[in-house]
Write an enzyme that holds these catalytic residues in place. Structure first.
Site, short mmCIF file in Angstrom:
data_model
loop_
_atom_site.label_atom_id
_atom_site.label_comp_id
_atom_site.label_asym_id
_atom_site.label_seq_id
_atom_site.Cartn_x
_atom_site.Cartn_y
_atom_site.Cartn_z
CG HIS A 1 -23.78 54.40 2.87
ND1 HIS A 1 -23.53 54.68 4.17
CD2 HIS A 1 -22.64 53.90 2.36
CE1 HIS A 1 -22.27 54.38 4.44
NE2 HIS A 1 -21.72 53.90 3.35
CD GLU B 1 -23.86 35.16 18.01
OE1 GLU B 1 -24.65 35.55 17.14
OE2 GLU B 1 -22.88 35.84 18.38
CG ASP C 1 -24.40 34.09 13.69
OD1 ASP C 1 -24.15 33.72 12.52
OD2 ASP C 1 -24.06 35.20 14.13
CB CYS D 1 -30.81 40.44 19.92
SG CYS D 1 -29.33 39.44 19.85
#
Ligand code: PEP
Ligand code: MG
Length: 593
Positions: free
Chosen positions: A193, A435, A459, A506
């Protein structure tokens, strides 16, 4: 004291200098303090009072964050309140006090270790980081056990925040754009976070430093280099000057780059390209657009599940997708359906532990096995598509039959929406991720079934080269410039171009300057990446001619190793086209053709 340099993970770029402010650390006791049977009721009462105080604190924090950062950012505290309400957690704490006749501190410490072990056993970094949510709540309760709580002073002057780890609630409250110059933590990684928050607030941060809290004293001067992941404690004047210069250079570079946001995305010879954003949280949309994103190329919807303690409802999905679609309009938003399963195990989804998770029931395989969940997500995406800029992307397809099965479900969900009189975009585009190597080999056939494809190089490289993308021991073998990888990617780009369908990259490769130039040379036009990298890639592609990129890309195909290719590309670009990396030039002044 000697100058001390430490290396960690740079999670938010930039350079900050200032005096260290050490955040107080909660340390769970390792001592089991035994009480008498007669003291048990009082101890349980003490625990309950601490739980009540924690609840009050969390409600206050939630309201504060909601005001400061908007409703999405306060979701995490709703999750924390739910953790606090969990009867098995509270019941478990009370039974330790009762059965072991031990102090509440011990009960909390024991619960914390149990959760730490549980989360540590998960392979996925994102999930490992989530243990800090449970820890956050337990630490708050622990602190609240002390009747006279020592209030931590709110800092009033600029500082570098140094801490062992920042609880998500502390990160949200303590990181201030005005006063927090930089952050240095013992713990944490890219997806914590604190990292996410520091990036969105533009505060340089280095995490995972292991023991900076032991190396530094309050008030000592420290440099945080979030770009290179380095910390320098008590630097001599020469080093301060060196970093001051680096800071100014970086800030100038940032200002120059930021200007690209408003400029056209085209090469020197006027070939258009499209930079888009990969985002995980809906609130990132504003940052993405300010960086020059022309839409969202990848919204990783699994984060909706990861930020909640219960399964998201159709309305939860719908609210997020609508927010994204409205925020990005008229640009497109590509929502990727759930990419979860395998090592990304969530207890509430009851996923069985698998021997080989990367090759297991992941992503679309999971969605097709759990069609009820898949339908909920598809319905919400469709309902949000009324803005006509929503696209659906399906991860990890391996064969055409999977696409056909997905389309059957999709069509059925559409049919039911029509029957219910619900509006949606009848022309909503459907795409698949390429991927898995098999999907790359079948790209031409798959393209007949879909509107667009998106190459997930993270991937694709992992599966093609048999190199675990998160295993540091083999990270030197994860080579985007491996000749086999480049050939495979090129073949997919070409298949899409022949089919006259859109192809996006991407994966992380799209955010790397040299790779982006080669991809452009192979014919790629749409690059989707973490928004903070968009200005850099836009600047690079605007500084080069498409025909140069095309020539360089063609040459790479003649070379035999990743090293040769890398050397060739570096030399070509650095020596012949250094403008790709240079700043300070008027970006608008593209040479006339
Ligand atoms: C990829 O695999 O390249 C990708 C973009 O998806 P993720 O990183 O979410 O697996
Ligand atoms: Mg992927």
């Amino acid at each position: 004291m000697d100058v001390r340099r430490m290396r960690g993970t740079g999670v938010s770029p930039g350079i900050a200098m200032g005096e260290a402010l050490l955040a107080k650390r909660v340390v769970f006791t390792s001592r089991k303090e035994i009480i008498d049977e007669a003291q048990v009721p009082d101890e349980i009462k003490r625990l309950r009072q601490a739980l009540d105080r924690t609840r009050e604190d969390l409600v206050k924090v939630k309201e504060g964050v909601r005001e400061k950062m908007g409703p999405d950012s306060s979701l995490i505290f709703e999750a924390h309140l739910l953790i606090l309400e969990d009867p098995s957690l509270v019941g478990g704490l009370e039974s330790v006090i009762r059965d072991e006749k031990a102090r509440a501190e011990w009960a909390l410490s024991k619960a914390n270790s149990r959760f730490e072990q549980l989360f540590e056993s998960l392979a996925d970094e994102y999930f490992r980081q989530r243990k800090s949510d449970v820890s956050d709540v337990l630490k708050r309760v622990y602190r609240n056990l002390e009747a006279r709580r020592e209030k931590e002073k709110q800092p009033r002057k600029e500082h570098i925040l140094v801490a062992h780890e920042l609880l998500p609630s502390e990160a949200a409250l303590r990181l201030s754009r005005e006063l927090t110059l930089g952050v240095a933590l013992d713990m944490g990684g890219q997806t914590s976070h604190t990292a996410i928050l520091a990036r969105s607030l533009g505060i340089p941060a280095v995490l995972g430093l292991r023991d900076i809290t032991r190396q530094i004293r309050e008030g000592e001067f420290v440099i945080v280099d979030g770009t290179d992941g380095e910390i320098i404690i008590d630097p001599p004047p020469a080093v301060r000057r060196e970093f001051q210069a680096k800071k100014e250079k970086y800030e100038n570079y940032g200002r120059e780059l930021q200007k690209t946001a408003k400029l056209k995305s085209e090469t020197l010879d006027r070939v258009r390209f499209v930079p888009q954003a990969n985002i995980e949280l809906p609130e990132e949309i504003a940052l993405a657009l300010s960086m020059g994103a022309e839409g969202v190329g990848l919204f990783r919807s699994e984060f909706i599940y990861l930020r909640r303690e219960s399964l998201p409802t159709e309305e939860d999905h719908f609210e997020i997708y609508s927010h994204l679609a409205r925020g990005a309009a008229p640009y497109p938003v590509t929502i990727r359906t759930l990419d979860i399963g395998g090592e990304k195990n969530l207890p509430r989804l009851n996923i069985e532990k698998e021997p080989n998770p990367a090759l297991g029931l992941r992503a679309v395989r999971f969605s097709l096995r759990h069609k009820d969940l898949f339908r909920v997500q598809l319905r919400a995406i469709l309902r949000a598509s009324v803005t006509k800029n929503v696209r659906v992307l399906v991860p990890m397809v391996t064969e055409v039959d999977e696409i056909l099965e997905v389309k059957d479900v999709f069509e059925d969900v559409k049919k039911r929406l029509r029957q219910a009189g619900e509006a949606f975009d009848e022309k909503i585009p459907l795409g698949v991720m390429i991927e898995v190597p098999a999907a790359a080999a079948l790209a031409d056939i798959m393209l007949k079934e879909v509107d667009f494809v998106s190459i997930g190089t993270n991937d694709l490289i992992q599966y093609y080269l048999a190199v675990d993308r998160s295993n540091e021991l083999v990270s030197h073998l994860f080579k985007p410039f491996h000749p086999a990888v480049l050939r495979l990617i090129r073949s997919v780009i070409q298949a899409a171009r022949s089919a006259e369908k859109e192809v996006v990259v991407c994966g992380e490769m799209a955010a790397d300057t040299l790779s982006a130039i080669v991809l452009m040379g192979f014919g790629l036009r749409t690059f989707s990446m973490n928004p903070i990298f968009i200005p850099r890639i836009k600047k690079a592609l605007r500084s080069i001619e498409f025909r140069t990129a095309e020539r360089i890309a063609a040459e790479t195909l003649k070379l035999r190793s990743a090293q040769q290719i890398e050397e060739y590309v570096v030399e070509e670009i650095l020596l012949r086209h250094p403008q790709v990396f240079l700043t300070g030039q008027p970006l608008e002044a593209a040479p006339k053709k």
